[in-house]
Every structure is written in structure tokens, then in C-alpha cells.
Design a protein around this motif. Structure first.
Motif, PDB file in Angstrom:
ATOM      1  N   TYR A 194      -2.027  -4.567  -7.247  1.00 47.79           N
ATOM      2  CA  TYR A 194      -2.843  -4.575  -5.902  1.00 47.79           C
ATOM      3  C   TYR A 194      -2.043  -4.616  -4.655  1.00 47.79           C
ATOM      4  O   TYR A 194      -1.146  -5.556  -5.112  1.00 47.79           O
ATOM      5  N   ARG A 234       0.859  -1.097  -0.077  1.00 41.70           N
ATOM      6  CA  ARG A 234      -0.013  -0.043   0.028  1.00 41.70           C
ATOM      7  C   ARG A 234       0.769   1.231   0.076  1.00 41.70           C
ATOM      8  O   ARG A 234       0.616   2.171  -0.722  1.00 41.70           O
ATOM      9  N   HIS A 294     -13.374   0.670  -4.164  1.00 44.29           N
ATOM     10  CA  HIS A 294     -14.478  -0.441  -4.093  1.00 44.29           C
ATOM     11  C   HIS A 294     -15.781   0.025  -4.828  1.00 44.29           C
ATOM     12  O   HIS A 294     -16.098  -0.569  -5.753  1.00 44.29           O
ATOM     13  N   ALA A 313      -9.144   2.832  -0.547  1.00 44.97           N
ATOM     14  CA  ALA A 313      -9.714   1.436  -0.725  1.00 44.97           C
ATOM     15  C   ALA A 313     -11.109   1.556  -0.951  1.00 44.97           C
ATOM     16  O   ALA A 313     -11.718   0.829  -1.833  1.00 44.97           O
ATOM     17  N   GLU A 314     -11.773   2.474  -0.063  1.00 46.44           N
ATOM     18  CA  GLU A 314     -13.181   2.440  -0.035  1.00 46.44           C
ATOM     19  C   GLU A 314     -13.852   3.021  -1.426  1.00 46.44           C
ATOM     20  O   GLU A 314     -14.863   2.279  -1.856  1.00 46.44           O
ATOM     21  N   SER A 352     -13.404  -1.605  -8.259  1.00 43.30           N
ATOM     22  CA  SER A 352     -12.237  -2.280  -8.165  1.00 43.30           C
ATOM     23  C   SER A 352     -11.978  -2.895  -6.689  1.00 43.30           C
ATOM     24  O   SER A 352     -12.659  -2.495  -5.518  1.00 43.30           O
ATOM     25  N   PRO A 353     -11.286  -3.994  -6.656  1.00 38.92           N
ATOM     26  CA  PRO A 353     -11.300  -4.719  -5.257  1.00 38.92           C
ATOM     27  C   PRO A 353     -10.423  -3.988  -4.329  1.00 38.92           C
ATOM     28  O   PRO A 353     -10.587  -4.519  -2.850  1.00 38.92           O
ATOM     29  N   ASP A 354      -9.434  -3.261  -4.791  1.00 37.91           N
ATOM     30  CA  ASP A 354      -8.625  -2.405  -3.906  1.00 37.91           C
ATOM     31  C   ASP A 354      -7.958  -1.390  -4.506  1.00 37.91           C
ATOM     32  O   ASP A 354      -8.249  -0.983  -5.790  1.00 37.91           O
ATOM     33  N   ILE A 355      -6.976  -0.505  -3.853  1.00 38.18           N
ATOM     34  CA  ILE A 355      -6.348   0.611  -4.727  1.00 38.18           C
ATOM     35  C   ILE A 355      -5.408  -0.079  -5.648  1.00 38.18           C
ATOM     36  O   ILE A 355      -5.296  -1.213  -5.429  1.00 38.18           O
TER      37      ILE A 355
END
Length: 147
Positions: free
Chosen positions: A100, A32, A56, A52-53, A60-63
């Protein structure tokens, strides 16, 4: 650099520069911190690179890593191989699978063309879901020049 080591310029004959030669792979843990700091350093404040929120919410599943960070890592990979006299003349890359947090990217390179002091390298950066980056880098290494 470790204690007792000197920074020195690689001699041209120490650098693999024949067509077909493979560069040693470079393994980069995707954290991260790497993703966020790369985005901040390149002034890319898009939320998908640090929140990240919101990533989502956008599907996207994450940044994920931005292209400017990837470009910098590709440049580092080439200059680590060719030494401090290396000058990047052209970097032509394309992104594929996102990087990711928690994954690892392995950069590999193959020399595809040599013309005097100019070398072209085909670069691939692969992570756990596929090729993150593919492309070519043209590098010039002048013997004894300061880069």
C-alpha cells in the motif's frame, strides 16, 4: 549514475555466487506514483491499482501494487546484483501482503543453488504488514556477454 561514474560490467569474481551468500537488501518506498505508474506501464487498468475510492468500495483500505510491478522490481533487484550481463531465465513469485502507499518494501535474497553460470536466488520482499512477495529467480551470467 553520478557525474564522473562509468557504466561497467561487473566481473564474475565481483559477484557473490556461493550457496548461502546473501544479496544486499534493496529498500523501495511504496508511493502512489509507483503503484499507479507500474499499473499503467503494464497496462493493468483495474481500478484497485489507481482509484482509492473504488478500492475502498471493494474492501481494500487503499490502492495496492499489481503483480507485474512487483515482478519488475524483483527483476531489477537481481540484475542490480548480478550486473548488466545477467539474464533472467525464470522468475517464480507469489504475492502475500499487499503493498500500500506509504509503506516500504525491503527485498532480500539468498543464493540457494549454483551450477556453472546459472544461479538460483530465493527472494523475499517484506513490508510493514508481512511478506509481500516470495519466490525464486534463476539467473545466468555469461562472462563478457552482452545482455
Amino acid at each position: 549514475m553520478k557525474a564522473g561514474e562509468e557504466l561497467r560490467t561487473k566481473a564474475r569474481d565481483e559477484i557473490r555466487t556461493q550457496v548461502g551468500d546473501e544479496l544486499a537488501p534493496l529498500t523501495i518506498p511504496i508511493t502512489r506514483t509507483l503503484i499507479v505508474s507500474g499499473a499503467i506501464a503494464s497496462r493493468d487498468y483495474q481500478d484497485v491499482h489507481h482509484d482509492a475510492e473504488l478500492a475502498h468500495q471493494k474492501g481494500s483500505p487503499d490502492i495496492f501494487m499489481n503483480i507485474l510491478t512487483t515482478n519488475g522490481l524483483v527483476g531489477r533487484y537481481i540484475t542490480d546484483h548480478f550486473g548488466p550481463n545477467a539474464v533472467l531465465r525464470k522468475v517464480a513469485i507469489r504475492l502475500g501482503a499487499p503493498n500500500y502507499p506509504g509503506d516500504t518494501m525491503v527485498l532480500t535474497g539468498t543464493i540457494t543453488e549454483v551450477d556453472g553460470d546459472t544461479t538460483q536466488v530465493r527472494v523475499v520482499g517484506r513490508n510493514g504488514i508481512g511478506n509481500h512477495v516470495t519466490g525464486t529467480v534463476t539467473v545466468v551470467v555469461h562472462e563478457g556477454s552482452a545482455a
